[in-house]
Design an enzyme around this catalytic site. Structure first.
Site, PDB file in Angstrom:
ATOM      1  N   HIS A 184       0.835  -1.549   0.200  1.00  0.00           N
ATOM      2  CA  HIS A 184      -0.605  -0.066   0.584  1.00  0.00           C
ATOM      3  C   HIS A 184       0.635   0.833  -0.555  1.00  0.00           C
ATOM      4  O   HIS A 184       1.841   1.345   0.496  1.00  0.00           O
ATOM      5  CB  HIS A 184      -0.421  -0.327   1.390  1.00  0.00           C
ATOM      6  CG  HIS A 184      -0.113   0.080   2.161  1.00  0.00           C
ATOM      7  ND1 HIS A 184       0.573  -0.874   3.003  1.00  0.00           N
ATOM      8  CD2 HIS A 184       0.391   1.497   3.336  1.00  0.00           C
ATOM      9  CE1 HIS A 184       0.724  -0.406   4.307  1.00  0.00           C
ATOM     10  NE2 HIS A 184       0.938   0.965   4.274  1.00  0.00           N
ATOM     11  N   HIS A 217       5.354   5.955  -1.463  1.00  0.00           N
ATOM     12  CA  HIS A 217       6.079   5.002  -1.741  1.00  0.00           C
ATOM     13  C   HIS A 217       5.448   3.558  -1.637  1.00  0.00           C
ATOM     14  O   HIS A 217       4.282   3.936  -0.735  1.00  0.00           O
ATOM     15  CB  HIS A 217       7.511   5.487  -0.999  1.00  0.00           C
ATOM     16  CG  HIS A 217       7.495   4.436   0.588  1.00  0.00           C
ATOM     17  ND1 HIS A 217       7.631   6.024   1.153  1.00  0.00           N
ATOM     18  CD2 HIS A 217       7.953   3.528   0.945  1.00  0.00           C
ATOM     19  CE1 HIS A 217       7.876   5.462   2.430  1.00  0.00           C
ATOM     20  NE2 HIS A 217       7.566   3.790   2.115  1.00  0.00           N
TER      21      HIS A 217
END
Length: 279
Positions: A134, A222
């Site tokens: 995620h 990220h």
């Protein structure tokens, strides 16, 4: 996965749960009643504190079973979590909470990840792949149980008119948490940064309303790929160029992680709330 608010197991028992608990206590205490010849509790002389301490009966096992203590000890045992250490102490009623965009990997992603882990393994650094993937839009904060419903309702209302978008990542980067207890190999976002900042601003507003920590300033968005225990930042950076060459030299051209941002999610404890974005 849950949509909206769902009451915890502590609240689901209702009146039946209270009646069952009362029956259990009544059954246990009955065993410890002393009766006289006339069927009533025998009258006893007052005892000194010393006598009371010597003759005090142990707590019935059926009562002890109603209040287990092992759960908290296990929650703090890092050996049960791959060596991971909590960033805050586990307490009943405190729910670890964070907001994120889920990433659903395809087969190419797993093939690349296997290659990356294999190369790092030859450098005496053992990385553990993430259990799920995620992109975080908040820090992990502590949410009290009674805040869950108003927190998620406020988040849903704030996100009501946010549009869907796509972002991509293709540049490897090394991250370490603030406590220096874990190091991550991540893939940094290269497109969609502006839309992500807009979402963070909305999430931060809700966090502020509940006096919780907001997200990092100038965040590096990220998707974390894998992790190891401790601060291995410098060691990992030595091999980053070699690892990036695997990403850039993928069979069908440079690998690009594409993340379809169609819904935000909020995980608090074992509950997950979904907030679909507009088409």
């Amino acid at each position: 996965m849950l949509v909206g608010y769902s009451s915890s197991s502590e609240e689901e028992g209702g009146e039946e749960g209270h009646e069952a608990a009362a029956a259990t206590i009544k059954s246990c205490t009955r065993k410890w009643q002393e009766e006289g010849d006339d069927g009533f509790p025998a009258k006893k002389k007052p005892k000194t504190e010393e006598q009371v301490a010597k003759t005090r009966l142990p707590v019935p096992g059926c009562l002890l079973a109603m209040f287990p203590e092992e759960e908290d000890h296990q929650a703090e045992d890092s050996s049960l979590h791959g060596g991971r250490i909590r960033t805050f102490k586990h307490e009943r009623g405190n729910w670890a909470t964070y907001v994120y965009l889920p990433y659903h990997p395809e087969e190419d992603f797993f093939e690349l990840l296997e290659e990356l882990l294999s190369v790092v393994g030859t450098k005496s650094i053992i990385l553990t792949p993430q259990e799920e993937f995620h992109l975080s839009l908040s820090q992990t904060v502590v949410l009290r149980h009674h805040w869950i419903q108003p927190f998620t309702q406020g988040l849903r209302a704030s996100l009501a008119h946010c549009k869907r978008f796509v972002c991509s990542a293709g540049r490897l980067k090394v991250y370490c948490n603030a406590e220096k207890t874990r190091t991550f190999l991540g893939m940094e976002v290269t497109t969609g940064h502006t839309q992500l900042l807009d979402l963070v601003q909305i999430v931060d507003k809700t966090m502020t309303e509940f006096h919780l920590d907001t997200f990092y300033k100038n965040p590096s968005f990220h998707v974390s790929l894998a992790w190891c225990v401790g601060d291995q930042t410098e060691q990992m950076k030595e091999y980053l160029q070699e690892l990036q060459s695997l990403v850039d030299g993928h069979e069908e051209g440079p690998f690009v992680l594409t993340l379809d941002c169609t819904e935000l999610r909020c995980r608090t404890g074992n509950k997950t709330f979904r907030f679909p974005l507009e088409t």
